[in-house]
Each structure stands twice: as structure tokens, then as C-alpha cells.
Design an enzyme around this catalytic site. Structure first.
Site, PDB file in Angstrom:
ATOM      1  N   GLU A   1     -73.114   5.434 -67.588  1.00 23.13           N
ATOM      2  CA  GLU A   1     -73.790   4.365 -66.851  1.00 23.13           C
ATOM      3  C   GLU A   1     -75.031   4.875 -66.123  1.00 23.13           C
ATOM      4  OE1 GLU A   1     -70.578   1.313 -65.223  1.00 23.13           O
ATOM      5  OE2 GLU A   1     -70.065   3.390 -64.720  1.00 23.13           O
TER       6      GLU A   1
ATOM      7  N   LYS B   1     -73.164  -6.789 -62.621  1.00 19.56           N
ATOM      8  CA  LYS B   1     -73.461  -5.893 -63.749  1.00 19.56           C
ATOM      9  C   LYS B   1     -73.183  -6.677 -65.011  1.00 19.56           C
ATOM     10  CE  LYS B   1     -72.629  -1.485 -63.776  1.00 19.56           C
ATOM     11  NZ  LYS B   1     -72.019  -0.136 -63.875  1.00 19.56           N
TER      12      LYS B   1
END
Length: 119
Positions: free
Chosen positions: A21, A98
């Protein structure tokens, strides 16, 4: 009292606990709602008498550019800066989403929200 809402601020950022990420990043949406006394601005028609949503957008973009492990941390930083830089704000609600999180499932987004009051 009144509310100023800045909705679906798009950002590409590098938040997360997984190395992947923080290396490849992902898309995010941020929503900000602030409460303030907007009555003076309603009378004067002057930007100096209201909450400038351009300023809110700038704060969000700058804070989203700083990597964090947790979205809660990012939201808190955004809220803290709003209270410091925009003194007329009395309350804030910040949500950070997200898009397509890496959680082994077909999930559109995950969202955290924090609500704060000026102390």
C-alpha cells in the site's frame, strides 16, 4: 450556525499498514463538513467572513500527501489543522475512504469518520 461541506475530494496517496500500500498507493475520497457561525457572511457577502472551502481543500491535499498507516491518523491531522487554521470552525466531521482496499474481497471502499469539537 451553518455548515460548509466539501465532498468527494479525490486524492492518490500512500496510506496503509501493508508495504504494498505504501509502495504503489491507491485512490481516496475525503469528505469534510464543518460547522461555524455563517450569519455575518450571509450579510456581508465577504469571503473573509466565512469558511473558505478552497482552504479546506488545500489542507486535505497536503495532509493526504503525508503517508500514514491508519486513515484515522490522517483524518485527525486534517481536523487538527482545520481548527488551527480556520478559527471560526466550531465542529468538524472528516471521513476518509480508501477505494478498492486490498482485503481479499469485492469491496468498493472502506471509510473511517471522526467528529471533533473545538476545545
Amino acid at each position: 450556525m451553518g455548515k460548509v461541506q466539501v465532498e468527494n475530494i479525490k486524492a492518490y496517496a500512500y496510506h496503509g499498514c501493508l508495504a504494498e500500500e505504501t509502495r504503489i498507493g491507491s485512490d481516496y475520497l475525503v469528505n469534510v463538513t464543518v460547522e461555524a457561525d455563517l450569519s455575518k457572511a450571509a450579510l456581508t457577502d465577504a469571503l473573509k467572513d466565512t469558511v473558505d472551502y478552497v482552504h479546506i481543500n488545500k489542507i486535505v491535499k497536503e495532509e493526504m500527501a503525508i503517508p500514514s498507516k491508519l486513515l484515522e491518523h490522517v483524518a485527525k491531522r486534517i481536523s487538527d489543522r482545520i481548527f488551527v487554521e480556520i478559527p471560526m470552525v466550531l465542529e468538524s466531521s472528516i471521513s476518509v475512504s480508501k477505494i478498492s482496499p486490498p482485503i481479499n474481497g469485492d469491496v468498493e471502499k472502506v471509510t473511517i469518520s471522526i467528529n471533533s469539537k473545538r476545545t
